[in-house]
Design a protein around this motif. Structure first.
Motif, short mmCIF file in Angstrom:
data_model
loop_
_atom_site.label_atom_id
_atom_site.label_comp_id
_atom_site.label_asym_id
_atom_site.label_seq_id
_atom_site.Cartn_x
_atom_site.Cartn_y
_atom_site.Cartn_z
N ASN A 20 0.81 -1.21 0.00
CA ASN A 20 0.00 0.00 0.00
C ASN A 20 0.84 1.27 0.00
N HIS A 21 2.15 1.12 0.22
CA HIS A 21 3.03 2.28 0.17
C HIS A 21 3.47 2.58 -1.26
N GLY A 22 3.16 1.69 -2.22
CA GLY A 22 3.66 1.83 -3.57
C GLY A 22 5.00 1.13 -3.70
N PHE A 23 6.05 1.86 -4.00
CA PHE A 23 7.39 1.29 -4.05
C PHE A 23 7.73 0.71 -2.68
N HIS A 24 8.48 -0.39 -2.65
CA HIS A 24 8.64 -1.14 -1.41
C HIS A 24 9.57 -0.48 -0.40
N VAL A 25 10.21 0.63 -0.76
CA VAL A 25 11.05 1.37 0.19
C VAL A 25 10.28 2.58 0.68
N ARG A 26 10.15 2.72 1.95
CA ARG A 26 9.33 3.76 2.55
C ARG A 26 9.81 5.17 2.18
N GLY A 27 8.87 6.01 1.82
CA GLY A 27 9.18 7.40 1.52
C GLY A 27 9.78 7.65 0.16
N ALA A 28 9.87 6.60 -0.69
CA ALA A 28 10.58 6.75 -1.95
C ALA A 28 9.67 6.91 -3.16
N ASN A 29 8.36 7.00 -2.96
CA ASN A 29 7.44 7.03 -4.09
C ASN A 29 7.71 8.17 -5.06
N SER A 30 8.16 9.32 -4.55
CA SER A 30 8.33 10.49 -5.41
C SER A 30 9.74 10.61 -5.99
N LEU A 31 10.60 9.66 -5.68
CA LEU A 31 11.95 9.70 -6.24
C LEU A 31 11.94 9.24 -7.69
N GLU A 32 12.99 9.62 -8.42
CA GLU A 32 13.04 9.20 -9.82
C GLU A 32 13.60 7.79 -9.93
N TRP A 33 13.56 7.27 -11.15
CA TRP A 33 13.81 5.84 -11.38
C TRP A 33 15.17 5.38 -10.86
N GLY A 34 16.21 6.17 -11.11
CA GLY A 34 17.55 5.75 -10.72
C GLY A 34 17.71 5.58 -9.22
N GLN A 35 17.14 6.52 -8.44
CA GLN A 35 17.23 6.39 -6.99
C GLN A 35 16.42 5.20 -6.50
N LYS A 36 15.25 4.98 -7.08
CA LYS A 36 14.46 3.81 -6.69
C LYS A 36 15.21 2.52 -7.02
N ASN A 37 15.84 2.49 -8.17
CA ASN A 37 16.59 1.30 -8.56
C ASN A 37 17.71 1.01 -7.58
N ARG A 38 18.43 2.07 -7.16
CA ARG A 38 19.53 1.86 -6.21
C ARG A 38 19.01 1.46 -4.83
N LEU A 39 17.93 2.09 -4.38
CA LEU A 39 17.34 1.71 -3.11
C LEU A 39 16.82 0.27 -3.17
N GLY A 40 16.30 -0.12 -4.32
CA GLY A 40 15.81 -1.48 -4.50
C GLY A 40 16.91 -2.52 -4.44
N ARG A 41 18.14 -2.12 -4.70
CA ARG A 41 19.27 -3.04 -4.57
C ARG A 41 19.67 -3.21 -3.11
N ILE A 42 19.41 -2.19 -2.31
CA ILE A 42 19.77 -2.24 -0.88
C ILE A 42 18.70 -2.98 -0.08
N PHE A 43 17.44 -2.67 -0.33
CA PHE A 43 16.33 -3.25 0.42
C PHE A 43 15.64 -4.32 -0.43
N ARG A 44 15.62 -5.54 0.04
CA ARG A 44 14.99 -6.62 -0.70
C ARG A 44 13.50 -6.35 -0.89
N LYS A 45 13.01 -6.60 -2.09
CA LYS A 45 11.60 -6.38 -2.37
C LYS A 45 10.73 -7.34 -1.57
N GLU A 46 11.21 -8.58 -1.38
CA GLU A 46 10.39 -9.60 -0.70
C GLU A 46 10.09 -9.22 0.75
N SER A 47 11.07 -8.63 1.42
CA SER A 47 10.91 -8.30 2.83
C SER A 47 10.83 -6.80 3.09
#
Length: 291
Positions: A20-47
């Motif tokens: 329900n937060h959108g992107f799986h990293v908290r507070g990152a919905n309004s970031l652009e694609w590159g930052q989301k991609n890098r955060l997605g490498r740090i924080f596992r999508k599954e957990s």
């Protein structure tokens, strides 16, 4: 220190599903694609969580017990971590460039343990962070320290540069001997970092009120391992941190100074990503250590 606030001990986000937060990293919905991609490498999508392995201690205190040989300490443990927090010197000299883990690059520095630690400066350029392929930059925040404003300027400078190139910034709350490590202080420091643009905050766990630290900070909080603890105590801290809303842990001494570092990082990962209890994780640590 600020006056006591009236924040109640509750986690506003505890019952809200990650999806329900959108992107799986908290507070990152309004970031652009590159930052989301890098955060997605740090924080596992599954957990939605991360296990960072911190080996950046030498940037201010030299050879740390357990890190005398970076080339022998880092490689055997990387497959169990989601991200490596390290300096560019350690990365270039001691990490195989073929490894596929996220890099959280130490980006501030200056004084040694012989001087006033809060007198840090930005210690890298974004060009070099890009050359290293950093997934995030780590900068100290000395809230309440002698050079507080300078450290916050370091943070905002890196946030501005990171926004230009799509690299997130992790604000690391540094606590001096004269500051009290309580929830009131960490609510102040973590909220400052988030409001000034940091996409991740790293701070210590507090025995009381940690859920209010998490709930009043709009970006993920990663808990610092801190000083070396007995393995069971470190696993209990990790379990409580996650239960109270942390998005992961960043452990150094409690892994590389453990009697069996590989067994310990395996147990920590089970706690963070699979919900294993501290007691079961400690039993796993013992079993792996005895093999």
């Amino acid at each position: 220190m600020p006056e006591a606030d009236d924040t109640e001990s509750r986690n506003y986000f505890a019952d809200v599903p990650v999806e329900n937060h959108g992107f799986h990293v908290r507070g990152a919905n309004s970031l652009e694609w590159g930052q989301k991609n890098r955060l997605g490498r740090i924080f596992r999508k599954e957990s939605g969580k991360t296990v960072m392995f911190a080996v950046d201690h030498g940037y201010f205190q030299g050879p740390t017990t357990g890190l005398e040989r970076l080339d022998l300490t880092i490689p055997p443990l990387l497959d169990k971590a989601d991200a490596l927090m390290a300096t560019r010197g350690a990365i270039r000299t001691s990490v195989d460039p073929a490894m596929d883990k996220a890099i959280v690059l130490r980006a501030s520095g200056g004084p040694s343990i012989l001087k006033e630690l809060s007198n840090e400066q930005v210690a890298i350029t974004l060009d070099d962070a890009i050359r290293i392929n950093a997934s995030a930059l780590a900068v100290q925040m000395f809230v309440g320290g002698e050079f507080e404003t300078q450290s916050i300027k370091n943070l905002t400078t890196l946030v501005d540069e990171g926004m230009r190139y799509g690299i997130p910034v992790m604000g690391v709350v540094a606590v001096g001997k004269e500051l009290v490590r309580d929830a009131r202080y960490f609510r102040l420091a973590t909220r400052m970092g988030a409001e000034l643009g940091a996409q991740i905050i790293k701070c210590y766990y507090t025995e009381e009120g940690f859920d209010t630290v998490v709930s009043t900070c709009p970006v993920p909080i990663v808990v610092a391992g801190g000083k070396k603890l007995p393995e069971l105590d470190a696993l209990i801290m990790a379990r409580r941190s996650i239960d109270e809303g942390a998005a992961g842990v960043d452990m150094g001494r409690n892994i590389f100074q453990s009697a069996n570092p590989r067994a310990m990082i395996t147990a920590v990962s089970k706690v963070v990503h699979e919900g294993m209890s501290a007691e079961d994780a400690h039993e796993l640590f013992n079993d792996l250590s005895n093999q």
